[in-house]
Scaffold this motif. Structure first.
Motif, short mmCIF file in Angstrom:
data_model
loop_
_atom_site.label_atom_id
_atom_site.label_comp_id
_atom_site.label_asym_id
_atom_site.label_seq_id
_atom_site.Cartn_x
_atom_site.Cartn_y
_atom_site.Cartn_z
N ARG A 27 0.82 -1.21 0.00
CA ARG A 27 0.00 0.00 0.00
C ARG A 27 0.86 1.27 0.00
O ARG A 27 0.55 2.25 -0.68
CB ARG A 27 -0.92 0.01 1.23
CG ARG A 27 -2.03 -1.03 1.17
CD ARG A 27 -2.97 -0.78 0.00
NE ARG A 27 -3.60 0.52 0.11
CZ ARG A 27 -4.75 0.74 0.72
NH1 ARG A 27 -5.38 -0.28 1.30
NH2 ARG A 27 -5.30 1.94 0.73
N GLN A 30 2.26 1.67 -3.47
CA GLN A 30 1.19 2.07 -4.37
C GLN A 30 0.89 3.56 -4.23
O GLN A 30 0.70 4.27 -5.22
CB GLN A 30 -0.05 1.24 -4.08
CG GLN A 30 -1.13 1.32 -5.16
CD GLN A 30 -2.27 0.36 -4.88
OE1 GLN A 30 -2.41 -0.14 -3.77
NE2 GLN A 30 -3.08 0.11 -5.89
N ARG A 31 0.87 4.05 -2.99
CA ARG A 31 0.63 5.48 -2.76
C ARG A 31 1.79 6.32 -3.29
O ARG A 31 1.58 7.37 -3.90
CB ARG A 31 0.45 5.72 -1.26
CG ARG A 31 0.11 7.15 -0.90
CD ARG A 31 -0.11 7.28 0.59
NE ARG A 31 -1.20 6.40 1.03
CZ ARG A 31 -1.55 6.28 2.31
NH1 ARG A 31 -0.89 6.94 3.26
NH2 ARG A 31 -2.57 5.49 2.63
N ASP A 33 3.73 5.51 -5.73
CA ASP A 33 3.67 5.46 -7.20
C ASP A 33 2.67 6.47 -7.75
O ASP A 33 2.90 7.09 -8.79
CB ASP A 33 3.31 4.04 -7.63
CG ASP A 33 3.42 3.86 -9.14
OD1 ASP A 33 4.31 4.47 -9.75
OD2 ASP A 33 2.59 3.12 -9.71
N ARG A 34 1.55 6.67 -7.06
CA ARG A 34 0.55 7.64 -7.50
C ARG A 34 1.07 9.07 -7.34
O ARG A 34 0.79 9.94 -8.17
CB ARG A 34 -0.75 7.46 -6.73
CG ARG A 34 -1.54 6.23 -7.13
CD ARG A 34 -2.97 6.32 -6.63
NE ARG A 34 -3.02 6.38 -5.17
CZ ARG A 34 -3.19 5.33 -4.39
NH1 ARG A 34 -3.31 4.12 -4.92
NH2 ARG A 34 -3.24 5.47 -3.07
N ARG A 35 1.82 9.31 -6.27
CA ARG A 35 2.33 10.66 -6.04
C ARG A 35 3.49 11.00 -6.98
O ARG A 35 3.64 12.16 -7.39
CB ARG A 35 2.79 10.79 -4.59
CG ARG A 35 1.66 10.79 -3.57
CD ARG A 35 2.22 10.99 -2.17
NE ARG A 35 1.14 11.05 -1.18
CZ ARG A 35 1.36 11.20 0.13
NH1 ARG A 35 2.61 11.30 0.60
NH2 ARG A 35 0.33 11.24 0.96
N HIS A 36 4.30 10.02 -7.28
CA HIS A 36 5.48 10.25 -8.12
C HIS A 36 5.36 9.40 -9.39
O HIS A 36 6.15 8.49 -9.62
CB HIS A 36 6.76 9.90 -7.36
CG HIS A 36 6.89 10.61 -6.04
ND1 HIS A 36 7.29 11.92 -5.93
CD2 HIS A 36 6.64 10.18 -4.77
CE1 HIS A 36 7.31 12.27 -4.65
NE2 HIS A 36 6.92 11.23 -3.92
N HIS A 37 4.36 9.71 -10.18
CA HIS A 37 4.12 8.93 -11.39
C HIS A 37 5.19 9.14 -12.45
O HIS A 37 5.25 8.40 -13.43
CB HIS A 37 2.75 9.28 -11.97
CG HIS A 37 2.60 10.73 -12.32
ND1 HIS A 37 2.24 11.68 -11.38
CD2 HIS A 37 2.79 11.40 -13.49
CE1 HIS A 37 2.20 12.87 -11.95
NE2 HIS A 37 2.53 12.73 -13.22
N TRP A 42 8.75 3.12 -7.92
CA TRP A 42 7.87 2.61 -6.87
C TRP A 42 6.95 1.51 -7.40
O TRP A 42 6.67 0.54 -6.69
CB TRP A 42 7.05 3.76 -6.28
CG TRP A 42 7.92 4.91 -5.86
CD1 TRP A 42 8.00 6.14 -6.43
CD2 TRP A 42 8.86 4.91 -4.78
NE1 TRP A 42 8.92 6.91 -5.79
CE2 TRP A 42 9.47 6.18 -4.76
CE3 TRP A 42 9.24 3.96 -3.83
CZ2 TRP A 42 10.43 6.53 -3.83
CZ3 TRP A 42 10.20 4.30 -2.90
CH2 TRP A 42 10.79 5.57 -2.91
N GLY A 43 6.50 1.67 -8.63
CA GLY A 43 5.68 0.61 -9.21
C GLY A 43 6.48 -0.66 -9.44
O GLY A 43 5.97 -1.77 -9.26
N ARG A 46 7.03 -2.83 -6.34
CA ARG A 46 5.91 -3.66 -5.91
C ARG A 46 6.09 -5.12 -6.32
O ARG A 46 5.48 -6.02 -5.74
CB ARG A 46 4.61 -3.12 -6.47
CG ARG A 46 4.22 -1.73 -5.96
CD ARG A 46 2.89 -1.29 -6.52
NE ARG A 46 1.83 -2.18 -6.08
CZ ARG A 46 0.60 -2.17 -6.60
NH1 ARG A 46 0.30 -1.32 -7.59
NH2 ARG A 46 -0.32 -2.99 -6.16
#
Length: 364
Positions: A27, A30-31, A33-37, A42-43, A46
């Motif tokens: 989690r 995942q968070r 990855d969304r903030r630092h796309h 980060w992805g 996982r």
């Protein structure tokens, strides 16, 4: 009852903690990855969830196994097994983390640079770096597993004493393998050939599909795979059509009769290229390059943006010019001129008759 609950609590607690930690880490990644796309790190991290859970669960079981008080007579063997699994899972986790970091760096570089040659070079280097890291981690893990055995620790002194002799013997025995290993590093960081380059080796045209530390695979136009040692590319000459740019110049040769309309062919070639989408418009030409007693050699010169398009342009020019000569100027195609045969004279010498019958002589 206590003998049953104790192992269930230890094993069940280890599994529950492992699942909770794995879920929490996933989690968080995942968070992030969304903030630092803009960065895929980060992805990619996982993917490490499964080996992380293996490491955590094995570590918990290894540390708390004595509390279960199960199979005390085999505790040494079970502890040894858990230690081996822990070392293997840790190596798996390290390899996954290293791969995620390297792939993330490559993805950011590929997005920031639009030069295909530089991107292919970095891709080749990244691939070999991953293989080197995997090999090093694997060797260290195997060595750590061996050192968990008391017999191996006891034999360490004698192994170190004979390391010099063994090193010399191994170096001589693995001379070819070591040569390929250093050749692979030279190819990766010397920018000699890259994944995706168009090359010609031993007369075979193809695309470099895979580069490892010891061998290189070339995929030919007819989907065959040519596998060769990487030392081939450091010891023998080869053609790299992608080196210094992918633009290509190609030629098409025609053998025609001396009466061929060269000027009209030149105009027709210009019309064909104007309708050919694969031609890049840089250059073209048609000239008589050689002559023989029976034919002219005519060369058509064309250009294209890469090796695939130059093939398309060449076959298009060859097909359409031959068809045009056949329809409009059939006399320009090469012919074999033969003189009419003469009948045999009456003096008895051998010759073919005018009608093409078998040779005859003046003797009965």
């Amino acid at each position: 009852m206590e003998n049953v609950l104790r192992p269930l609590i230890v094993v069940g607690g280890s599994v529950v903690i492992t699942l909770l930690v794995g879920w929490g880490v996933d989690r968080l990644l995942q968070r992030a990855d969304r903030r630092h796309h803009e960065t895929p790190l980060w992805g990619l991290l996982r993917r490490c969830r499964l080996p992380l859970q293996f490491v955590l669960c094995t570590a918990l079981l290894r540390g708390s196994y004595d509390q279960t008080k199960v199979a005390k007579e085999h505790s040494a063997g079970i502890g040894q097994t858990l230690s081996l699994v822990l070392i293997g899972a840790t190596a798996w986790l390290v390899i996954r983390i290293a791969a995620a970091i390297v792939e993330s760096s490559y993805a950011r570089y590929a997005n920031a640079h639009r030069d295909p040659a530089r991107v292919r070079r970095v891709r080749t280097q990244v691939t070999l770096i991953q293989r080197i890291v995997t090999a090093i981690v694997g060797v260290v893990a195997v060595a750590a597993m061996l050192l968990t055995f008391p017999e191996m620790r006891a034999a360490g002194a004698s192994l170190l004493a004979s390391a010099g002799i063994l090193g010399i013997v191994a170096g001589v025995a693995a001379q070819s393998t070591l040569g390929n290993l250093f050749a692979g590093l030279q190819i990766a960081f010397g920018d000699m050939v890259r994944i995706g380059d168009t090359v010609v080796v031993d007369g075979e045209w193809g695309t470099v599909e895979e580069i490892t530390l010891t061998f290189l695979a070339v995929r030919t136009w007819d989907e065959r795979r040519i596998t060769m040692p990487v030392s081939y590319f450091t010891s023998k000459p080869f053609e790299n059509w992608s080196r210094g740019g992918v633009q290509m110049t190609g030629t098409v040769f025609f053998h025609l009769d001396h009466s061929a309309p060269v000027t009209e062919m030149r105009k027709k070639l210009r019309d064909i290229l104007g309708e050919c989408a694969a031609w890049d418009g840089r250059d073209w030409g048609l000239a008589v390059t050689d002559t023989t007693p029976s034919t002219l050699q005519v060369r058509a010169l064309v250009t294209a943006k890469d090796a695939d398009d130059i093939w398309t342009v060449r076959v298009t020019v060859r097909e359409q010019l031959i068809r045009w000569l056949t329809d409009q100027h059939p006399y320009a195609l090469p012919r074999i001129n033969t003189a009419p045969a003469l009948s045999a004279p009456d003096d008895g010498t051998v010759s073919l008759s005018r009608e093409g019958r078998a040779p005859r002589t003046g003797r009965g």
